[in-house]
Design a protein around this motif. Structure first.
Motif, PDB file in Angstrom:
ATOM      1  N   GLY A 376       0.804  -1.207   0.000  1.00 41.80           N
ATOM      2  CA  GLY A 376       0.000   0.000   0.000  1.00 41.80           C
ATOM      3  C   GLY A 376       0.839   1.260   0.000  1.00 41.80           C
ATOM      4  O   GLY A 376       2.005   1.247   0.412  1.00 41.80           O
ATOM      5  N   LYS A 377       0.258   2.342  -0.477  1.00 45.05           N
ATOM      6  CA  LYS A 377       0.895   3.653  -0.425  1.00 45.05           C
ATOM      7  C   LYS A 377       0.687   4.248   0.962  1.00 45.05           C
ATOM      8  O   LYS A 377      -0.314   3.989   1.616  1.00 45.05           O
ATOM      9  CB  LYS A 377       0.304   4.570  -1.493  1.00 45.05           C
ATOM     10  N   PHE A 378       1.658   5.053   1.402  1.00 43.72           N
ATOM     11  CA  PHE A 378       1.521   5.630   2.736  1.00 43.72           C
ATOM     12  C   PHE A 378       1.649   7.156   2.740  1.00 43.72           C
ATOM     13  O   PHE A 378       1.732   7.763   3.814  1.00 43.72           O
ATOM     14  CB  PHE A 378       2.537   5.011   3.707  1.00 43.72           C
ATOM     15  N   THR A 379       1.659   7.781   1.593  1.00 44.42           N
ATOM     16  CA  THR A 379       1.750   9.246   1.542  1.00 44.42           C
ATOM     17  C   THR A 379       0.364   9.854   1.408  1.00 44.42           C
ATOM     18  O   THR A 379      -0.564   9.239   0.874  1.00 44.42           O
ATOM     19  CB  THR A 379       2.616   9.685   0.355  1.00 44.42           C
ATOM     20  N   ALA A 381      -2.600  12.429   0.106  1.00 47.71           N
ATOM     21  CA  ALA A 381      -3.021  12.851  -1.224  1.00 47.71           C
ATOM     22  C   ALA A 381      -2.339  14.167  -1.587  1.00 47.71           C
ATOM     23  O   ALA A 381      -2.307  15.109  -0.795  1.00 47.71           O
ATOM     24  CB  ALA A 381      -4.539  13.015  -1.260  1.00 47.71           C
ATOM     25  N   GLY A 382      -1.750  14.237  -2.792  1.00 49.50           N
ATOM     26  CA  GLY A 382      -1.063  15.428  -3.244  1.00 49.50           C
ATOM     27  C   GLY A 382       0.422  15.418  -3.005  1.00 49.50           C
ATOM     28  O   GLY A 382       1.153  16.202  -3.615  1.00 49.50           O
ATOM     29  N   ASP A 383       0.917  14.541  -2.098  1.00 52.27           N
ATOM     30  CA  ASP A 383       2.353  14.440  -1.835  1.00 52.27           C
ATOM     31  C   ASP A 383       2.990  13.456  -2.814  1.00 52.27           C
ATOM     32  O   ASP A 383       2.309  12.612  -3.397  1.00 52.27           O
ATOM     33  CB  ASP A 383       2.592  13.970  -0.400  1.00 52.27           C
ATOM     34  N   PRO A 384       4.307  13.558  -2.990  1.00 49.63           N
ATOM     35  CA  PRO A 384       4.992  12.565  -3.831  1.00 49.63           C
ATOM     36  C   PRO A 384       4.742  11.163  -3.293  1.00 49.63           C
ATOM     37  O   PRO A 384       4.862  10.916  -2.093  1.00 49.63           O
ATOM     38  CB  PRO A 384       6.469  12.965  -3.707  1.00 49.63           C
ATOM     39  N   GLN A 385       4.406  10.253  -4.163  1.00 45.32           N
ATOM     40  CA  GLN A 385       3.969   8.931  -3.737  1.00 45.32           C
ATOM     41  C   GLN A 385       5.125   8.080  -3.231  1.00 45.32           C
ATOM     42  O   GLN A 385       6.194   8.037  -3.828  1.00 45.32           O
ATOM     43  CB  GLN A 385       3.257   8.212  -4.888  1.00 45.32           C
ATOM     44  N   LYS A 386       4.865   7.414  -2.121  1.00 44.49           N
ATOM     45  CA  LYS A 386       5.763   6.411  -1.564  1.00 44.49           C
ATOM     46  C   LYS A 386       4.915   5.212  -1.165  1.00 44.49           C
ATOM     47  O   LYS A 386       3.776   5.375  -0.709  1.00 44.49           O
ATOM     48  CB  LYS A 386       6.521   6.950  -0.347  1.00 44.49           C
ATOM     49  N   SER A 387       5.464   4.037  -1.324  1.00 44.21           N
ATOM     50  CA  SER A 387       4.700   2.833  -1.015  1.00 44.21           C
ATOM     51  C   SER A 387       5.569   1.838  -0.268  1.00 44.21           C
ATOM     52  O   SER A 387       6.805   1.864  -0.350  1.00 44.21           O
ATOM     53  CB  SER A 387       4.137   2.195  -2.289  1.00 44.21           C
ATOM     54  N   ALA A 388       4.892   0.952   0.452  1.00 44.56           N
ATOM     55  CA  ALA A 388       5.568  -0.076   1.246  1.00 44.56           C
ATOM     56  C   ALA A 388       5.011  -1.443   0.883  1.00 44.56           C
ATOM     57  O   ALA A 388       3.796  -1.615   0.734  1.00 44.56           O
ATOM     58  CB  ALA A 388       5.382   0.186   2.735  1.00 44.56           C
ATOM     59  N   THR A 389       5.909  -2.401   0.759  1.00 45.02           N
ATOM     60  CA  THR A 389       5.541  -3.797   0.550  1.00 45.02           C
ATOM     61  C   THR A 389       6.233  -4.634   1.615  1.00 45.02           C
ATOM     62  O   THR A 389       7.443  -4.493   1.820  1.00 45.02           O
ATOM     63  CB  THR A 389       5.951  -4.296  -0.841  1.00 45.02           C
ATOM     64  N   ILE A 413      10.622  -0.310   0.659  1.00 37.72           N
ATOM     65  CA  ILE A 413      10.037   1.033   0.635  1.00 37.72           C
ATOM     66  C   ILE A 413      10.553   1.744  -0.610  1.00 37.72           C
ATOM     67  O   ILE A 413      11.772   1.885  -0.792  1.00 37.72           O
ATOM     68  CB  ILE A 413      10.413   1.836   1.895  1.00 37.72           C
ATOM     69  N   VAL A 414       9.653   2.184  -1.452  1.00 39.59           N
ATOM     70  CA  VAL A 414      10.050   2.851  -2.690  1.00 39.59           C
ATOM     71  C   VAL A 414       9.272   4.152  -2.835  1.00 39.59           C
ATOM     72  O   VAL A 414       8.208   4.338  -2.247  1.00 39.59           O
ATOM     73  CB  VAL A 414       9.794   1.950  -3.925  1.00 39.59           C
ATOM     74  N   GLY A 415       9.834   5.075  -3.623  1.00 41.42           N
ATOM     75  CA  GLY A 415       9.152   6.335  -3.884  1.00 41.42           C
ATOM     76  C   GLY A 415      10.128   7.470  -4.067  1.00 41.42           C
ATOM     77  O   GLY A 415      11.364   7.281  -4.086  1.00 41.42           O
ATOM     78  N   ALA A 416       9.574   8.663  -4.177  1.00 40.88           N
ATOM     79  CA  ALA A 416      10.379   9.856  -4.436  1.00 40.88           C
ATOM     80  C   ALA A 416      11.377  10.090  -3.310  1.00 40.88           C
ATOM     81  O   ALA A 416      11.014  10.100  -2.127  1.00 40.88           O
ATOM     82  CB  ALA A 416       9.466  11.072  -4.587  1.00 40.88           C
ATOM     83  N   GLY A 417      12.661  10.270  -3.679  1.00 40.95           N
ATOM     84  CA  GLY A 417      13.693  10.612  -2.710  1.00 40.95           C
ATOM     85  C   GLY A 417      14.281   9.450  -1.949  1.00 40.95           C
ATOM     86  O   GLY A 417      15.157   9.647  -1.099  1.00 40.95           O
ATOM     87  N   ILE A 418      13.817   8.206  -2.191  1.00 46.96           N
ATOM     88  CA  ILE A 418      14.334   7.046  -1.464  1.00 46.96           C
ATOM     89  C   ILE A 418      15.352   6.334  -2.345  1.00 46.96           C
ATOM     90  O   ILE A 418      15.022   5.803  -3.396  1.00 46.96           O
ATOM     91  CB  ILE A 418      13.190   6.082  -1.074  1.00 46.96           C
TER      92      ILE A 418
END
Length: 565
Positions: A376-379, A381-389, A413-418
């Motif tokens: 699932g995504k954990f950011t 709404a409107g923020d750069p998307q980050k998700s965790a598996t 953990i993947v997404g913007a800036g990681i």
């Protein structure tokens, strides 16, 4: 003619009374008495039939004949009901006799309240209902198949906290568990404590279950959790469960997903050590609970094999904790604060939902393997998307007094800036505040992922020595335990002080099955030198501090008293 009064509650009361018998001879006398009762009723029925024929032949009025016929039909109905009751009680006595043969080698899990008739598997025989004070084996394979059980306790493989199952004839049942701990300065759970030797009222959980529909088997279950005294008061779970069939159950509300094994069976009386595994402190924020809906069930396969499944749609973990701090998924805390109940149950802050599920397989009673996952995504709404598996593998084995559990978990953990490869930690000069601040920023950053495992085992023995003594209940035991575990809070780093290993040696003493005294000595090992920063660091700004607490990484002692009611 007296009306027969033998309702369902009476049947259950009789069953519990017979289960408390300790002599098979008494059981034989009981069956003989019941058989005699049936014989007398059959004789009375035959006499009534003869009387009815005689009345017909003597020319009695049609109204009198009709009245006698109704009485005969009523007697026949009651004889049939009594026959069914006898068959049920006979099955209970047979299971009682079978259990007595294996009781001398039987032993449940640490939380289990043992009665002499429980077989070595710790599983309730088909058709048997245990007394409220009894518990069984905390394994998925121990789920109750009795249709009269609306919801089983966690020790029976269900969802109910406490020591007693919720029966379909019950209206409401209340139970719970808790523990009281002592820890030396080097030990804590997540961000809770550490740095001083302390007594701590770690948790008290009150569980309430209610039958909403006996016919449809719809129940409500909730847990109210008081952590650290009354510092944190949470609703750990509150859901409606509709048990349509063994193969299909529906749930909705605040639920505890089956993400691994320990997240489900995390209760203090089921945990064989004082502290929870590191895996379930940082990768799966046990008890991870979320708001959503789900389905689950069990399929029976040939040769006593079983296949379990669970699938849930959830609001998902959060990017900030309840104080609005961006500490979840950091190198310091992992997912430890990513599922605050006040957030997950109120309003989702993203447009998408998370999913979680588990598939388990039991080749035979007492052994089960499982694989589970969360995505699932954990950011917001409107923020750069980050998700965790998160992917979990679990296994549990129990045979008589021996128990062996293990889990492996890995998060991504993947997404913007990681970055996929983390940079090396900054070098710290204890006399340079700028380097300390740089390390603080570093450990507060989102990790690209974690992984870890634990393997634990225990063996109960000396149960027989405690019998017939005033100081110990019949189910008393002592149990040596050991747990090996490793956790990498940033698996991209090989030399990082927040990656650690731990070995726990313990000894449990249970003067009664519902009360367990735990003594643990814990050997800690960090995969990198701990920065030499003076002073105790913690509190509300925990996620932005370079150290979790003073004396982190040193060996320590922990003890607790766990209980279930």
């Amino acid at each position: 003619m007296a009306t027969r009064n033998y309702d369902a509650a009476g049947v259950f009361a009789a069953e519990k009374n017979y289960l408390s018998k300790r002599s098979w001879t008494a059981g034989l006398r009981l069956r003989a008495g019941l058989a005699l009762t049936v014989t007398l009723l059959l004789c009375f029925t035959t006499s009534s039939n003869a009387l009815a024929d005689q009345q017909k032949s003597s020319g009695e009025s049609a109204q009198e004949q009709n009245s006698v016929s109704k009485e005969v039909d009523q007697l026949r109905k009651e004889v049939g009901e009594l026959r069914e009751d006898l068959m049920r009680l006979h099955a209970l006595l047979e299971s009682r006799a079978a259990g007595s043969e294996t009781a001398s080698v039987a032993a449940p899990q640490p939380s289990a309240a043992v009665q002499p008739a429980i077989p070595s598997s710790g599983i309730v025989p088909q058709g048997e209902t245990r007394a409220p004070g009894e518990t069984g084996v905390p394994q998925y394979t121990g789920r109750s198949d009795d249709p009269r059980v609306a919801m089983a306790t966690k020790a029976h493989g269900g969802d109910l906290s406490g020591a007693g199952n919720l029966l379909r004839t019950d209206r409401v049942t209340v139970g719970g568990y808790g523990d009281f701990q002592f820890r030396t300065p080097s030990l804590s759970e997540r961000a809770d404590g550490g740095g001083t030797s302390t007594f701590q009222s770690t948790r008290f959980v009150l569980g309430i279950g209610a039958v909403l529909s006996q016919k449809q088997n719809i129940v409500f279950n909730t847990e109210i959790e008081y952590e650290l005294g009354s510092h944190e008061i949470d609703i750990e779970q509150a859901f409606i469960d509709w048990r349509v069939r063994p193969e299909f159950n529906f749930r909705g509300g605040i639920i505890v997903p089956a993400l691994g094994r320990f997240n489900t069976y995390h209760d203090s009386n089921l945990n064989i050590t004082t502290l929870r595994p590191l895996l379930n402190q940082f990768i799966v924020p046990t008890a991870y609970r979320d708001a959503g809906i789900g389905v689950r069930g069990v399929f029976r396969l040939p040769r006593e094999m079983k296949l379990f499944y669970e699938a849930n749609v959830l609001n998902g973990m959060q990017a900030k904790n309840a104080d609005g701090e961006a500490t979840p998924f950091s190198r310091l805390l992992g997912q430890a604060s990513a599922a605050e109940p006040g957030l997950i149950a109120f309003q989702a802050t993203r447009n998408s939902k998370a999913v979680a599920g588990r598939v388990g397989f039991s080749p035979f009673l007492g052994l089960e393997f499982g694989v589970s996952s969360y995505a699932g995504k954990f950011t917001n709404a409107g923020d750069p998307q980050k998700s965790a598996t998160i992917v979990m593998f679990d296994a549990a084995y129990q045979h008589g007094p021996f128990v062996l559990n293990g889990e492996y978990g890995r998060s991504n953990i993947v997404g913007a800036g990681i970055l996929r490869q983390s940079p090396a930690p900054p070098v710290v000069n204890p006399n340079d505040p700028l380097t300390i601040a740089a390390l603080s920023d570093y450990v507060a950053q989102t990790t690209p992922g974690q992984d870890g495992f634990y393997v634990e085992s225990g063996y109960k023995f000396f149960r027989g020595l405690f019998r017939n003594r005033e100081l110990f209940d019949e189910g008393a035991y002592v149990m040596p335990v050991v747990r090996f575990e490793t956790l990498r809070r940033d698996r991209a780093l090989s030399n990082f002080y927040l990656n650690q290993g731990r070995t726990t040696f313990g000894f449990n003493i249970a003067p009664a099955p519902s009360v367990i005294f735990k003594l643990n000595y814990i050997l800690n090992h960090t995969f990198g030198p701990v920065p030499n920063i003076a002073g105790s660091i913690g509190g509300a700004d925990f996620g932005n501090n370079p150290l979790p607490h003073l004396d982190y990484g040193k060996n320590g002692f922990a003890g607790s008293v766990a209980y279930v009611f």
